[in-house]
Each structure stands twice: as structure tokens, then as C-alpha cells.
Design a protein around this motif. Structure first.
Motif, short mmCIF file in Angstrom:
data_model
loop_
_atom_site.label_atom_id
_atom_site.label_comp_id
_atom_site.label_asym_id
_atom_site.label_seq_id
_atom_site.Cartn_x
_atom_site.Cartn_y
_atom_site.Cartn_z
N VAL A 68 -8.59 10.97 -5.81
CA VAL A 68 -9.84 10.36 -6.26
C VAL A 68 -10.69 10.07 -5.02
CG1 VAL A 68 -10.91 8.42 -7.45
CG2 VAL A 68 -8.77 9.38 -8.32
N PHE A 69 -11.97 10.43 -5.08
CA PHE A 69 -12.84 10.30 -3.92
C PHE A 69 -14.06 9.45 -4.26
CE2 PHE A 69 -10.53 14.28 -3.54
CZ PHE A 69 -10.03 14.20 -2.24
N ASN A 70 -14.75 9.00 -3.21
CA ASN A 70 -15.96 8.21 -3.41
C ASN A 70 -17.15 8.86 -2.71
OD1 ASN A 70 -15.76 7.47 -0.67
ND2 ASN A 70 -14.69 5.56 -1.15
N ILE A 71 -18.29 8.21 -2.82
CA ILE A 71 -19.52 8.77 -2.25
C ILE A 71 -19.42 8.92 -0.74
CG2 ILE A 71 -21.97 8.30 -1.84
CD1 ILE A 71 -21.48 9.33 -4.63
N ALA A 72 -18.77 7.99 -0.07
CA ALA A 72 -18.59 8.11 1.39
C ALA A 72 -17.80 9.38 1.72
CB ALA A 72 -17.88 6.87 1.94
N ASP A 73 -16.79 9.69 0.93
CA ASP A 73 -16.05 10.94 1.14
C ASP A 73 -16.97 12.14 0.99
OD1 ASP A 73 -13.47 9.70 1.48
OD2 ASP A 73 -13.35 9.45 -0.70
N GLU A 74 -17.80 12.13 -0.05
CA GLU A 74 -18.70 13.25 -0.27
C GLU A 74 -19.64 13.45 0.92
OE1 GLU A 74 -18.24 15.31 -2.79
OE2 GLU A 74 -16.62 13.95 -3.37
N LYS A 75 -20.09 12.36 1.50
CA LYS A 75 -21.00 12.47 2.64
C LYS A 75 -20.30 13.06 3.87
CE LYS A 75 -24.20 8.87 1.17
NZ LYS A 75 -24.81 7.55 1.42
N SER A 76 -18.97 13.02 3.86
CA SER A 76 -18.22 13.56 5.00
C SER A 76 -17.82 15.02 4.80
CB SER A 76 -16.96 12.71 5.26
OG SER A 76 -16.02 12.87 4.21
N PHE A 77 -17.68 15.49 3.54
CA PHE A 77 -17.19 16.86 3.37
C PHE A 77 -17.90 17.69 2.29
CE2 PHE A 77 -13.58 14.56 0.98
CZ PHE A 77 -14.15 14.74 -0.27
N ASN A 78 -18.89 17.17 1.63
CA ASN A 78 -19.61 17.92 0.61
C ASN A 78 -20.87 18.50 1.24
OD1 ASN A 78 -21.19 18.77 -1.60
ND2 ASN A 78 -20.38 17.16 -2.93
N ALA A 79 -20.94 19.82 1.33
CA ALA A 79 -22.09 20.47 1.98
C ALA A 79 -23.41 20.06 1.35
CB ALA A 79 -21.93 21.99 1.91
N PHE A 80 -23.41 19.75 0.05
CA PHE A 80 -24.64 19.40 -0.65
C PHE A 80 -25.06 17.95 -0.41
CE2 PHE A 80 -22.82 23.03 -2.80
CZ PHE A 80 -23.92 23.86 -2.97
N PHE A 81 -24.24 17.22 0.36
CA PHE A 81 -24.60 15.89 0.84
C PHE A 81 -24.89 15.92 2.34
CE2 PHE A 81 -23.23 14.54 -3.18
CZ PHE A 81 -23.45 13.19 -3.36
N ARG A 82 -24.81 17.09 2.95
CA ARG A 82 -24.94 17.22 4.40
C ARG A 82 -26.07 18.20 4.74
NH1 ARG A 82 -20.85 15.23 7.13
NH2 ARG A 82 -20.81 16.82 8.75
N LEU A 83 -27.19 18.02 4.06
CA LEU A 83 -28.27 19.00 4.12
C LEU A 83 -28.98 19.02 5.47
CD1 LEU A 83 -29.72 18.34 0.55
CD2 LEU A 83 -28.07 20.10 1.25
N GLY A 84 -28.81 17.97 6.27
CA GLY A 84 -29.41 17.95 7.59
C GLY A 84 -28.44 18.32 8.69
N ASN A 85 -27.23 18.70 8.33
CA ASN A 85 -26.22 19.03 9.34
C ASN A 85 -26.63 20.28 10.11
OD1 ASN A 85 -23.58 20.85 9.84
ND2 ASN A 85 -23.11 18.70 10.21
N GLU A 86 -26.59 20.19 11.42
CA GLU A 86 -27.08 21.28 12.27
C GLU A 86 -26.31 22.57 12.06
OE1 GLU A 86 -27.79 22.22 17.03
OE2 GLU A 86 -27.37 20.17 16.35
N GLU A 87 -24.99 22.47 11.93
CA GLU A 87 -24.18 23.68 11.76
C GLU A 87 -24.50 24.37 10.44
OE1 GLU A 87 -19.56 25.08 12.55
OE2 GLU A 87 -19.98 22.99 12.02
N ILE A 88 -24.67 23.58 9.39
CA ILE A 88 -25.01 24.16 8.09
C ILE A 88 -26.37 24.82 8.13
CG2 ILE A 88 -25.61 23.58 5.70
CD1 ILE A 88 -23.37 21.51 5.74
N VAL A 89 -27.36 24.12 8.70
CA VAL A 89 -28.72 24.66 8.74
C VAL A 89 -28.79 25.91 9.60
CG1 VAL A 89 -31.09 24.18 9.43
CG2 VAL A 89 -29.76 22.41 8.28
N SER A 90 -28.15 25.88 10.75
CA SER A 90 -28.21 27.04 11.66
C SER A 90 -27.51 28.26 11.09
CB SER A 90 -27.61 26.67 13.02
OG SER A 90 -26.23 26.39 12.90
N GLY A 91 -26.60 28.05 10.14
CA GLY A 91 -25.89 29.16 9.53
C GLY A 91 -26.65 29.85 8.42
N LEU A 92 -27.82 29.33 8.07
CA LEU A 92 -28.65 29.94 7.03
C LEU A 92 -29.62 30.92 7.68
CD1 LEU A 92 -29.44 26.74 4.94
CD2 LEU A 92 -27.72 28.49 4.43
#
Length: 256
Positions: free
Chosen positions: A211-235
Motif C-alpha cells: 500500500v502506497f501514499n502520495i509521497a511514494d507517488e511523488k518519488s516513483f510515479n513518472a506522472f507526478f514527476r513532470l518537471g524531472n530533468e531526466e524525464i523531460v530530456s528523454g522526450l
């Protein structure tokens, strides 16, 4: 919190839920297997007197008929589900409340996966303790938009209603997709150590028990990490907003 998460062993890895009321009654959310729900309720000395369907896809209401026949439970669904879910007794709107043991459920209007989708906040006192997310938000992922949805609307729902929840709010999703979702996160953000650690734990254990919470999602859910540099640079190409990142990730997830 008197909430029972029940893994259904369905081909789509559905979860159903029983939420206790004050009087030995219980509310069932998204019954997939009527017999499973009735047997589980009996094992807890609970009687199901209400069913809430998060949305109109068959795997989220196919257990309704059997539960209603056995118990006479009343069926509740989103107001836009009229004509889409058989046998609904009451249609729910944003802000409607249902009393349960220790607090109440508050209806969220959460379009995107479909336009007849609701989620439920479990509130004690003034605090949101948990959220039942159906097919809008999954652990480490979000819902698809193939069957009656819209990705731009889903972005608005996720960003405005879920990104803003407190970190300790527990998530109760409609399916167990976390292993595949974490693999997608690592495909888009290979340096995410938290996602890597959780993927190892999930593969080593029973993913339906976590069972996970919102803090967990912010750490590993790509759709909560929309400003992450690695994710953005990979697009590919220029990306000018978090909304565009979300939409591009949603397209990539469709192909995953």
C-alpha cells in the motif's frame, strides 16, 4: 481505518474494497466477483448494504448483480453513468458525502479515464486519510484514455486533484499494475533509485499486499514527476509545459 482491500485474481488484476460502516454494514467499491465479496463480508461479520462503482467499465461493476440479489444493496455511481451501469439507485455528484465508520466518504468528480468517473476521499475530522482512485490513478501510473476518455482532461484531474493531496494520503487503486508501472518509470527515468528499490521489493514479494501514499507517488510515479530533468530530456523535440510532458508520457505508456 476499517478499509479492506481485496485482490480479485481477475485477468485485469482488479482490486475491490469493503469499507465498514458503524452498524455492522459495509459499502462495497467496485465489486468484481460477487461471491468473493459476499464471503469476505461474512468472514468479517459484515453485511453489504451499498455498492459504489467508480465508473462504467464492466470489470468495475460486474459483481453488482450478485451482491444486490443476495443483500438488496443499493447501487451508487457518477451522475454521468446514467444508462451505462445497470440498476443504479442513486447518482452521485461532486461533494456528496456518505457516512462510514470513523468518518465519511466524499465524492470527487474525476474525468479523464472516462467522463463518468468518480473517486472517493476517506475523511476523518478535517483530514483526508485515503483516496479510492478507480482507474484514474494507479500506484506508479495513471489510467488510460482508450475507452471513453481524454488525456488532456486526465492531466487536469491528476494535476489539480491528486498532485495537491498531502503526502500521507493512502492510495487505494482499482488495479495492481505496479510492477509494470515501475518498469515504465525506469524506462523514462533510469536514475530513479527509489523506483529501482521498489521494483526489486515488488518482484520479490506479493505486489497485491503493498500500500502506497502520495509521497511514494511523488518519488516513483513518472506522472507526478513532470518537471524531472531526466524525464523531460528523454522526450524527443521541445517540451514547453508539464501538461505536454504528461501527454507525451501518456502516449509512450500506450505503446509500452
Amino acid at each position: 481505518m476499517h478499509i479492506h482491500q481485496i485482490y480479485t485474481f481477475s485477468p485485469l488484476r482488479n482490486f475491490s474494497y469493503l469499507i465498514e460502516e458503524e452498524n455492522g454494514k459495509a459499502i462495497c467499491v467496485d465489486p468484481f466477483d460477487a461471491n468473493q465479496m459476499l464471503e469476505f463480508a461474512a468472514s468479517k461479520s459484515l453485511e453489504i448494504d451499498a455498492i459504489i462503482n467508480t465508473h462504467e467499465h464492466l470489470d468495475h461493476f460486474c459483481g453488482n448483480e450478485g451482491v444486490v440479489q443476495a443483500t438488496g444493496a443499493k447501487v451508487y455511481a457518477h451522475e454521468n453513468a446514467s444508462g451505462k451501469i445497470p440498476g443504479v439507485d442513486t447518482y452521485l455528484s461532486l461533494g456528496d458525502r456518505v457516512e462510514v465508520r470513523g468518518g465519511f466518504l466524499e465524492v470527487m468528480d474525476t474525468p479523464g479515464h472516462t467522463f463518468a468517473h468518480l473517486c472517493l476521499k476517506y475523511i476523518q475530522g478535517e483530514s483526508v486519510k485515503a483516496v479510492f482512485t478507480g482507474d484514474t490513478l494507479f500506484n506508479a501510473g495513471v489510467g488510460n484514455c482508450h475507452n471513453g476518455g481524454n488525456p488532456e482532461v486526465l492531466y487536469k484531474t491528476i494535476s489539480e486533484q491528486f498532485h495537491t493531496l498531502d503526502g500521507d494520503v493512502i492510495i487505494y487503486p482499482g488495479h495492481d499494475y505496479i510492477e509494470n508501472n515501475l518498469e515504465f518509470t525506469l524506462n523514462r527515468e533510469p536514475g530513479n533509485k527509489c523506483a529501482c528499490q521498489w521494483l526489486k521489493k515488488v518482484k520479490a514479494g506479493d505486489s497485491t499486499k503493498f500500500v502506497f501514499n502520495i509521497a511514494d507517488e511523488k518519488s516513483f510515479n513518472a506522472f507526478f514527476r513532470l518537471g524531472n530533468e531526466e524525464i523531460v530530456s528523454g522526450l524527443s523535440g521541445n517540451v514547453e509545459s508539464e501538461k505536454e510532458v504528461f501527454l507525451r508520457l501518456r502516449e509512450l505508456r500506450n505503446k509500452w
